[in-house]
Design an enzyme around this catalytic site. Structure first.
Site, PDB file in Angstrom:
ATOM      1  N   TYR A 182      52.209  19.517  72.876  1.00 51.30           N
ATOM      2  CA  TYR A 182      51.479  20.987  73.316  1.00 51.30           C
ATOM      3  C   TYR A 182      50.208  20.764  74.166  1.00 51.30           C
ATOM      4  CZ  TYR A 182      48.396  20.582  69.244  1.00 51.30           C
ATOM      5  OH  TYR A 182      47.549  20.242  68.305  1.00 51.30           O
ATOM      6  N   CYS A 183      50.041  21.433  75.065  1.00 47.83           N
ATOM      7  CA  CYS A 183      48.685  21.194  75.705  1.00 47.83           C
ATOM      8  C   CYS A 183      48.191  22.660  76.167  1.00 47.83           C
ATOM      9  CB  CYS A 183      48.678  20.315  76.639  1.00 47.83           C
ATOM     10  SG  CYS A 183      49.891  21.017  78.169  1.00 47.83           S
ATOM     11  N   THR A 184      46.974  22.753  76.837  1.00 48.61           N
ATOM     12  CA  THR A 184      46.638  23.999  77.110  1.00 48.61           C
ATOM     13  C   THR A 184      47.382  25.125  77.777  1.00 48.61           C
ATOM     14  OG1 THR A 184      44.360  23.120  77.708  1.00 48.61           O
ATOM     15  CG2 THR A 184      44.450  25.325  78.375  1.00 48.61           C
ATOM     16  N   GLY A 210      52.123  26.538  76.886  1.00 52.67           N
ATOM     17  CA  GLY A 210      50.992  25.917  76.027  1.00 52.67           C
ATOM     18  C   GLY A 210      50.516  26.928  75.068  1.00 52.67           C
ATOM     19  N   ILE A 211      49.211  26.468  74.744  1.00 53.66           N
ATOM     20  CA  ILE A 211      48.626  27.135  73.493  1.00 53.66           C
ATOM     21  C   ILE A 211      48.074  28.593  74.248  1.00 53.66           C
ATOM     22  CG2 ILE A 211      46.362  27.101  72.140  1.00 53.66           C
ATOM     23  CD1 ILE A 211      46.307  23.958  72.926  1.00 53.66           C
TER      24      ILE A 211
END
Ligand SMILES: [Zn+2]
Ligand SMILES: [Zn+2]
Length: 309
Positions: A182-184, A210-211
């Protein structure tokens, strides 16, 4: 009153002539008064632009007329009209700098050989069903203030360090386990999950949107803990008022989500600090006893801008 919006988007798709797309994007954004940053490569586009709502809408219409971009998933966020001082449109080797431009394979449907995509709801279902390991696709400081429950946080200061980190063998025990990256906003995981799969990680998932999208759907009521690191002056945002504070000031240990640069202007290193120590933070290289715990009346001055992922 004029409404300002920020548009975030990316699309992995082969571009035969990124330079021609660059010229078109520059003209298009200038004609609409949009500012921000657009990166192009032979593998697609990654952009963050801001402007008046009607201009942003017109931009989307024009983007959809260009076949490779017609199904881009645009995300909106609130703008102030003062979000980006200028427009930057560049062609680079990579949309996200992993330092592995030769490894990525992209076709009309996106990255080839990436992870299985999960919506926020599908992520929750997967976690309820089996034991998964979260693998943070961001940098150390981003993960410090917020991350998914029990996430593995790779020891990287920049995205460029991921390849060496993966090749170090540190995470080989995860190669036969379900791993969720996961990433932004999702773009870094597009590349990271494909790098992992080509290195023998057998069951790799990636959180789509993403988040940011997970937070929109589940706030602090799901598997996320802490605040989200963001790429503008705010540096970090909680999803709700009940967000947990999982990080602490690197000087005194007070719980905090505030991030500041090392006080040495030549150094970009970021630290979690409390309000009291915001002006005094200094990295190991630049530690000067007299500044620690010193004056707090003056602000730390200009922050090094961290550009969108
Ligand atoms: Zn402190
Ligand atoms: Zn420093």
């Amino acid at each position: 009153m004029t409404v300002h919006k920020i548009l975030l988007f990316y699309r992995f798709v082969p571009l035969a002539d990124p330079e021609a797309v660059r010229l078109w994007q520059r003209t298009l954004c200038e004609s609409l008064g949009l500012t921000g940053r657009i990166i192009l490569s032979k593998d697609g586009i990654n952009g963050t632009v801001g402007g008046e709502l009607k201009s942003v809408k017109r931009y989307i219409t024009r983007m959809k007329e260009f076949a490779p971009f017609h199904d881009i998933d645009f995300k909106f966020s609130e703008g102030t009209g003062d979000d980006f001082p200028r427009l930057s449109v560049r062609v680079r080797d990579e949309l996200v700098s992993f330092g592995a431009p030769g490894e990525l394979v992209v076709d009309e449907s996106g990255v080839v050989g990436g992870g299985t995509r999960l919506t926020p709801k599908q992520l929750n279902d997967l976690v309820a069903e089996k034991e998964v390991t979260f693998f943070d696709g961001r940098n150390r400081i981003e993960a410090a203030i917020g991350r998914f429950a029990d996430a593995v946080v790779p020891d990287v200061n920049t995205t460029r360090e991921f390849v060496a980190e993966l090749d170090s063998g540190k995470y080989d025990h995860l190669k036969n386990k379900p791993v969720v990256t996961y990433c932004t906003g999702g773009i870094r995981c597009e590349v990271l999950s494909s790098l992992m799969r080509s290195r023998g990680f057998g069951e790799v998932y990636q959180l789509e949107g993403g988040i940011a999208r997970y937070g929109e759907e589940f706030g602090d009521g799901g598997l996320w803990k802490g605040s989200l690191y963001v790429f503008d002056q705010r540096m970090s945002v909680p999803f709700t008022d009940s967000a947990e504070v999982i990080s602490e000031c690197s000087v005194c240990g007070t719980p905090s989500t505030r991030i500041e640069n090392c006080s040495d202007p030549s150094c970009r290193e970021l630290f979690v600090v409390c309000d009291e120590h915001a002006a005094a933070i200094s990295c190991e290289l630049h530690t000067n006893e007299s500044t620690i715990g010193g004056s707090t009346t003056q602000s730390s001055g200009e922050r090094t801008p961290i550009l969108a992922e």
